[in-house]
Scaffold this active site. Sequence first.
Site, short mmCIF file in Angstrom:
data_model
loop_
_atom_site.label_atom_id
_atom_site.label_comp_id
_atom_site.label_asym_id
_atom_site.label_seq_id
_atom_site.Cartn_x
_atom_site.Cartn_y
_atom_site.Cartn_z
N GLY A 11 -45.18 21.94 -31.88
CA GLY A 11 -45.97 22.65 -30.89
C GLY A 11 -46.05 24.12 -31.25
O GLY A 11 -45.99 24.49 -32.42
N CYS A 12 -46.18 24.94 -30.25
CA CYS A 12 -46.32 26.38 -30.45
C CYS A 12 -45.17 26.93 -31.29
O CYS A 12 -44.00 26.77 -30.95
CB CYS A 12 -46.34 27.07 -29.09
SG CYS A 12 -46.33 28.87 -29.19
N PHE A 13 -45.51 27.59 -32.39
CA PHE A 13 -44.45 28.10 -33.25
C PHE A 13 -43.63 29.20 -32.60
O PHE A 13 -42.48 29.41 -32.95
CB PHE A 13 -44.94 28.51 -34.64
CG PHE A 13 -46.16 29.39 -34.71
CD1 PHE A 13 -46.47 30.36 -33.79
CD2 PHE A 13 -47.03 29.22 -35.79
CE1 PHE A 13 -47.59 31.16 -33.91
CE2 PHE A 13 -48.16 30.01 -35.93
CZ PHE A 13 -48.44 30.99 -34.98
#
Length: 173
Positions: A11-13
């Site tokens: 997902g979002c880094f």
Amino acid sequence: MTQAKAIFAGGCFWCMVHPFDQQPGIHSVISGYTDGHVENPTYEEVCSGETGHTEAVEITYDPAIISYAELVEIYWLQTDPTDAFGQFQDRGSSYRPVIFYQNEEERLIAQTSKDKLQASGRFDRPIVTEIKPIAPFYEAEEYHQDFYKKDPSRYKASSQPRETFVKDAWHEK
């Protein structure tokens, strides 16, 4: 000092950096893009879904202090391994969960861990996180690096759905 690298997409880094960054033996955690067909993509290009990339983190670590198997276990605890179409509020192919391996030993470690998680019964749905060969990794723009340190309030807001899931799904059952 020996160094090794590992790449994980979850997902979002922004939300994947902090959990690894806090571990002994971790030298760096870099936000970036991997597994696509465009060289040196920008954030906007990746978000468009046209490059094939996923947001990921590249971890440089000392295998004498922390093993690849330990990194895989930390990875699971940050993700919803039953959601192939993004993670939490971040949807789409650029947020898909993937464990990348560099060799057969790492592939076996990741696959064995995934199989063990599936057999555990912790989740009612199948474990769908992909396990794929490592692909070129492109470092994200500077403003994405160490985001949890640069903008703590925005990081906290963006990480809240993940934190809630982690607390609910990964507590001892």
